[in-house]
Design a protein around this motif. Structure first.
Motif, mmCIF file in Angstrom:
data_model
loop_
_atom_site.group_PDB
_atom_site.id
_atom_site.type_symbol
_atom_site.label_atom_id
_atom_site.label_comp_id
_atom_site.label_asym_id
_atom_site.label_seq_id
_atom_site.Cartn_x
_atom_site.Cartn_y
_atom_site.Cartn_z
ATOM 1 N N VAL A 19 -14.070 -14.395 -47.771
ATOM 2 C CA VAL A 19 -13.832 -13.103 -48.409
ATOM 3 C C VAL A 19 -13.936 -13.237 -49.929
ATOM 4 C CG1 VAL A 19 -12.091 -11.317 -48.803
ATOM 5 C CG2 VAL A 19 -12.462 -12.184 -46.499
ATOM 6 N N LYS A 20 -13.371 -14.302 -50.487
ATOM 7 C CA LYS A 20 -13.463 -14.538 -51.934
ATOM 8 C C LYS A 20 -14.923 -14.696 -52.377
ATOM 9 C CE LYS A 20 -9.076 -14.943 -53.062
ATOM 10 N NZ LYS A 20 -8.439 -13.880 -53.825
ATOM 11 N N PHE A 21 -15.715 -15.394 -51.549
ATOM 12 C CA PHE A 21 -17.129 -15.553 -51.880
ATOM 13 C C PHE A 21 -17.842 -14.197 -51.879
ATOM 14 C CE2 PHE A 21 -21.551 -16.121 -50.627
ATOM 15 C CZ PHE A 21 -21.991 -16.920 -51.665
ATOM 16 N N TYR A 36 -3.847 -9.637 -58.102
ATOM 17 C CA TYR A 36 -5.237 -9.572 -58.573
ATOM 18 C C TYR A 36 -6.110 -8.780 -57.607
ATOM 19 C CZ TYR A 36 -4.610 -13.066 -62.282
ATOM 20 O OH TYR A 36 -4.231 -13.747 -63.408
ATOM 21 N N SER A 37 -5.888 -8.937 -56.325
ATOM 22 C CA SER A 37 -6.699 -8.229 -55.341
ATOM 23 C C SER A 37 -6.452 -6.724 -55.397
ATOM 24 C CB SER A 37 -6.412 -8.756 -53.935
ATOM 25 O OG SER A 37 -6.808 -10.099 -53.832
ATOM 26 N N LEU A 38 -5.206 -6.323 -55.542
ATOM 27 C CA LEU A 38 -4.902 -4.891 -55.611
ATOM 28 C C LEU A 38 -5.417 -4.266 -56.911
ATOM 29 C CD1 LEU A 38 -1.351 -4.835 -54.020
ATOM 30 C CD2 LEU A 38 -3.525 -4.164 -52.979
ATOM 31 N N ASP A 47 -8.862 -8.696 -48.762
ATOM 32 C CA ASP A 47 -8.404 -9.949 -49.359
ATOM 33 C C ASP A 47 -6.885 -9.941 -49.553
ATOM 34 O OD1 ASP A 47 -8.062 -12.310 -50.771
ATOM 35 O OD2 ASP A 47 -8.892 -11.515 -52.627
ATOM 36 N N SER A 48 -6.345 -8.842 -50.042
ATOM 37 C CA SER A 48 -4.894 -8.796 -50.262
ATOM 38 C C SER A 48 -4.130 -8.875 -48.947
ATOM 39 C CB SER A 48 -4.502 -7.540 -51.044
ATOM 40 O OG SER A 48 -4.740 -6.381 -50.284
ATOM 41 N N ARG A 83 -0.862 -12.216 -45.355
ATOM 42 C CA ARG A 83 -0.570 -12.649 -43.984
ATOM 43 C C ARG A 83 -0.672 -14.159 -43.812
ATOM 44 N NH1 ARG A 83 -3.570 -9.639 -39.598
ATOM 45 N NH2 ARG A 83 -1.782 -10.207 -38.338
ATOM 46 N N GLU A 84 -1.634 -14.798 -44.492
ATOM 47 C CA GLU A 84 -1.812 -16.239 -44.337
ATOM 48 C C GLU A 84 -0.816 -17.039 -45.172
ATOM 49 O OE1 GLU A 84 -5.790 -17.612 -44.862
ATOM 50 O OE2 GLU A 84 -6.605 -16.253 -43.357
ATOM 51 N N GLY A 85 -0.210 -16.398 -46.141
ATOM 52 C CA GLY A 85 0.801 -17.083 -46.939
ATOM 53 C C GLY A 85 0.268 -18.222 -47.774
#
Length: 127
Positions: free
Chosen positions: A9-11, A70-72, A118-119, A124-126
């Protein structure tokens, strides 16, 4: 080196930002607000996304609260840039310049949705 869903997702965020800045080069508007928000969003989040992506690949991710923030913010800025561009370019006649501008606006809004994804994944993955 483990490649997770989050690093993919970051990519995509980084790639969409680079495509948007390429379209921005081809479709500048000379409207200060639209050009400034677009350039800051696209250029700034290329830097932020690449730093987050490299950190994930090196198993040194940033704090999840900071990453979610940052994602929001990225979502808000990309949606703003996309809507400003679509609003500006929809009134012109068909031209290559207009097509680049509309494509830039649509991809910016799509990237805003990727930032929301991404957010959610980050939270969720912490990481």
């Amino acid at each position: 080196m483990e490649i997770s869903k989050l690093s993919i997702v970051k990519f995509f965020e980084m790639a969409l930002s680079a495509i948007c800045i390429g379209f921005h080069y081809r479709s500048r508007t000379n409207d200060f607000d639209c050009d400034t928000v677009s350039a800051v969003a696209f250029g700034g989040f290329i830097i932020i996304s690449s730093g987050s992506f490299i950190g994930l690949l090196m198993n040194a991710p940033i704090n999840r609260k900071v990453d979610t923030f940052y994602s929001l913010v990225g979502c808000a800025v990309f949606v703003a840039a996309g809507s400003l561009n679509i609003d500006f370019f929809e009134h012109f006649t068909r031209s290559e310049w207009k097509h680049y501008g509309i494509a830039k606006g649509i991809l910016a809004i799509v990237n805003g949705a990727v930032f929301v994804l991404d957010s959610v994944l980050t939270w969720r993955e912490g990481v």
